[in-house]
Design a protein around this motif. Structure first.
Motif, PDB file in Angstrom:
ATOM      1  N   GLN A   1      -7.480  -5.005  16.670  1.00 21.93           N
ATOM      2  CA  GLN A   1      -8.282  -4.697  15.467  1.00 21.93           C
ATOM      3  C   GLN A   1      -7.546  -5.113  14.185  1.00 21.93           C
ATOM      4  OE1 GLN A   1      -8.795  -0.423  16.581  1.00 21.93           O
ATOM      5  NE2 GLN A   1     -10.974  -0.846  16.474  1.00 21.93           N
TER       6      GLN A   1
ATOM      7  N   VAL B   1      -7.789  -1.579   1.284  1.00 19.11           N
ATOM      8  CA  VAL B   1      -8.517  -0.509   0.583  1.00 19.11           C
ATOM      9  C   VAL B   1      -7.542   0.518   0.032  1.00 19.11           C
ATOM     10  CG1 VAL B   1     -10.095   1.434   0.906  1.00 19.11           C
ATOM     11  CG2 VAL B   1     -10.688  -0.814   1.825  1.00 19.11           C
ATOM     12  N   TRP B   2      -6.559   0.918   0.852  1.00 19.38           N
ATOM     13  CA  TRP B   2      -5.561   1.884   0.392  1.00 19.38           C
ATOM     14  C   TRP B   2      -4.733   1.316  -0.742  1.00 19.38           C
ATOM     15  CZ3 TRP B   2      -5.428   6.837   0.668  1.00 19.38           C
ATOM     16  CH2 TRP B   2      -5.994   7.516   1.749  1.00 19.38           C
TER      17      TRP B   2
ATOM     18  N   SER C   1       0.831  -1.207   0.000  1.00 18.94           N
ATOM     19  CA  SER C   1       0.000   0.000   0.000  1.00 18.94           C
ATOM     20  C   SER C   1       0.861   1.252   0.000  1.00 18.94           C
ATOM     21  CB  SER C   1      -0.945   0.005   1.207  1.00 18.94           C
ATOM     22  OG  SER C   1      -0.225  -0.076   2.427  1.00 18.94           O
TER      23      SER C   1
ATOM     24  N   SER D   1      -0.165   8.912  14.292  1.00 19.07           N
ATOM     25  CA  SER D   1      -0.411   7.476  14.114  1.00 19.07           C
ATOM     26  C   SER D   1       0.189   6.603  15.200  1.00 19.07           C
ATOM     27  CB  SER D   1       0.114   7.018  12.743  1.00 19.07           C
ATOM     28  OG  SER D   1      -0.529   7.708  11.698  1.00 19.07           O
TER      29      SER D   1
ATOM     30  N   TRP E   1      -2.638   1.943  11.121  1.00 14.70           N
ATOM     31  CA  TRP E   1      -2.940   0.514  11.184  1.00 14.70           C
ATOM     32  C   TRP E   1      -1.678  -0.319  11.049  1.00 14.70           C
ATOM     33  CZ3 TRP E   1      -7.511  -0.343  13.060  1.00 14.70           C
ATOM     34  CH2 TRP E   1      -8.495   0.638  12.878  1.00 14.70           C
TER      35      TRP E   1
ATOM     36  N   PRO F   1      -3.131   4.692   6.403  1.00 15.85           N
ATOM     37  CA  PRO F   1      -2.538   3.356   6.580  1.00 15.85           C
ATOM     38  C   PRO F   1      -1.489   3.264   7.681  1.00 15.85           C
ATOM     39  CG  PRO F   1      -1.724   4.403   4.573  1.00 15.85           C
ATOM     40  CD  PRO F   1      -2.847   5.255   5.068  1.00 15.85           C
TER      41      PRO F   1
ATOM     42  N   GLU G   1      -7.209   7.165  11.863  1.00 19.15           N
ATOM     43  CA  GLU G   1      -7.815   5.896  11.462  1.00 19.15           C
ATOM     44  C   GLU G   1      -8.101   5.825   9.962  1.00 19.15           C
ATOM     45  OE1 GLU G   1     -11.212   5.331  13.916  1.00 19.15           O
ATOM     46  OE2 GLU G   1     -10.044   4.818  15.702  1.00 19.15           O
ATOM     47  N   PHE G   2      -8.091   6.980   9.293  1.00 20.11           N
ATOM     48  CA  PHE G   2      -8.326   6.980   7.849  1.00 20.11           C
ATOM     49  C   PHE G   2      -7.066   6.646   7.060  1.00 20.11           C
ATOM     50  CE2 PHE G   2     -11.825   9.651   9.365  1.00 20.11           C
ATOM     51  CZ  PHE G   2     -12.894   9.130   8.642  1.00 20.11           C
TER      52      PHE G   2
ATOM     53  N   VAL H   1      -8.399  -1.850   5.964  1.00 21.67           N
ATOM     54  CA  VAL H   1      -7.984  -0.478   5.641  1.00 21.67           C
ATOM     55  C   VAL H   1      -6.753  -0.483   4.742  1.00 21.67           C
ATOM     56  CG1 VAL H   1      -7.122   1.696   6.591  1.00 21.67           C
ATOM     57  CG2 VAL H   1      -8.979   0.485   7.744  1.00 21.67           C
TER      58      VAL H   1
ATOM     59  N   THR I   1      -9.768  -5.120  10.971  1.00 17.96           N
ATOM     60  CA  THR I   1     -10.012  -3.770  10.459  1.00 17.96           C
ATOM     61  C   THR I   1      -8.765  -3.218   9.798  1.00 17.96           C
ATOM     62  OG1 THR I   1     -11.602  -3.370  12.241  1.00 17.96           O
ATOM     63  CG2 THR I   1     -10.767  -1.445  11.064  1.00 17.96           C
ATOM     64  N   GLY I   2      -7.611  -3.466  10.427  1.00 22.45           N
ATOM     65  CA  GLY I   2      -6.361  -3.001   9.853  1.00 22.45           C
ATOM     66  C   GLY I   2      -6.089  -3.598   8.491  1.00 22.45           C
TER      67      GLY I   2
END
Length: 271
Positions: free
Chosen positions: A240, A250-251, A159, A192, A216, A213, A210-211, A247, A243-244
């Motif tokens: 998490q 997605v990135w 990412s 972060s 996470w 990378p 949280e938005f 995310v 979730t990480g």
């Protein structure tokens, strides 16, 4: 009578390009300092500054900050390094000349990603060696944690690499690349959980982080290098990891889409 020229495969060219990228990287002292020494220097500084801080469970300051420095190092090797180096190559018309050769774009990007993987692995090994030998950081022994580290490392470097390639179009010139990219990286590091205890940051700052990378990536590394008892200290009450993974994935996809749409082989003033 025509003759057929058998060109090497894109993969073979990509491997050769990786070797060239690595050689050029180690010739640049500035990149070596930023990529390899900064995480180590900052780990030493934070270990000394917070040496008297009680992190509970017998965890030292060096142990607590090691995961964040590993995450930061991955982000420096991928996002920052590619953003700056590609912007410089574009400004110096290196990309334009490469585009005019038989080498495919896939081979060029394979070389860049190969460079990121090699430098990230070397940086991680050096950081962990110094942390273990000089700062008494406990190295995980459980295979499960190293498997966890592997997929976090792969997602993080992937990412960060595609986002670095995409972000390389933002600087208007090669000279401005560091001035544009470095503040972005520093800001993400501060919010972060790289330079501070993440749970001590203001809630609004954690919500923003949280938005992105790096948050996470750092949290995933804490799940590898900190005792399991620290999971309850996280703001969400857990690591998490699911979730990480989402995310970061997605990135990765977003970075790929953006890079394909905006990447330029020539300078803006070239039309």
């Amino acid at each position: 009578m025509s003759t057929t020229v058998n060109l090497p495969s894109p993969l073979k060219v990509g491997v050769s390009r990786t070797k060239l990228e690595v050689k050029e990287f180690f010739r640049e002292r500035e990149q070596l300092i930023f990529t390899f020494l900064f995480p180590i220097i900052f780990l030493g500084i934070f270990s000394a500054v917070f040496s008297g801080t009680d992190f509970s469970g017998g965890v030292t300051a060096a142990t607590y900050f090691t995961p964040g420095m590993i995450a930061s190092g991955i982000f420096l090797s991928s996002f920052q390094s590619l953003s700056v180096s590609i912007a410089i190559e574009r400004d110096q018309d290196v990309l334009k000349r490469l585009r005019g050769t038989p080498m495919s774009p896939q081979s060029y990007f394979a070389g860049k990603i190969g460079l990121v993987l090699i430098t990230s692995i070397l940086q991680f090994a050096l950081l962990l060696l110094i942390a273990g030998l000089l700062l008494d950081v406990a190295i995980p022994a459980e295979p499960e944690k190293w498997l966890r580290f592997l997929w976090i490392f792969i997602l993080g470097t992937a990412s960060g690499s595609v986002l670095g390639i995409a972000f390389s179009v933002v600087p208007r010139s090669g000279k401005a690349a560091s001035a544009v990219v470095t503040p972005v990286v520093l800001l993400l590091q501060f919010i972060s959980g790289v330079y501070f205890v993440y749970s001590s940051l203001p809630a609004w700052m954690r919500s923003i982080s949280e938005f992105f990378p790096l948050k996470w990536l750092a949290q995933g590394m804490r799940s590898v290098f900190l005792p399991d008892s620290f999971e309850s200290v996280e703001p969400g009450g857990s690591w998490q990891l699911g979730t990480g993974a989402i995310v970061l994935s997605v990135w990765l996809v977003v970075g790929l889409v953006i890079a394909q749409r905006v990447f330029r082989w020539t300078r803006r003033d070239a039309g």
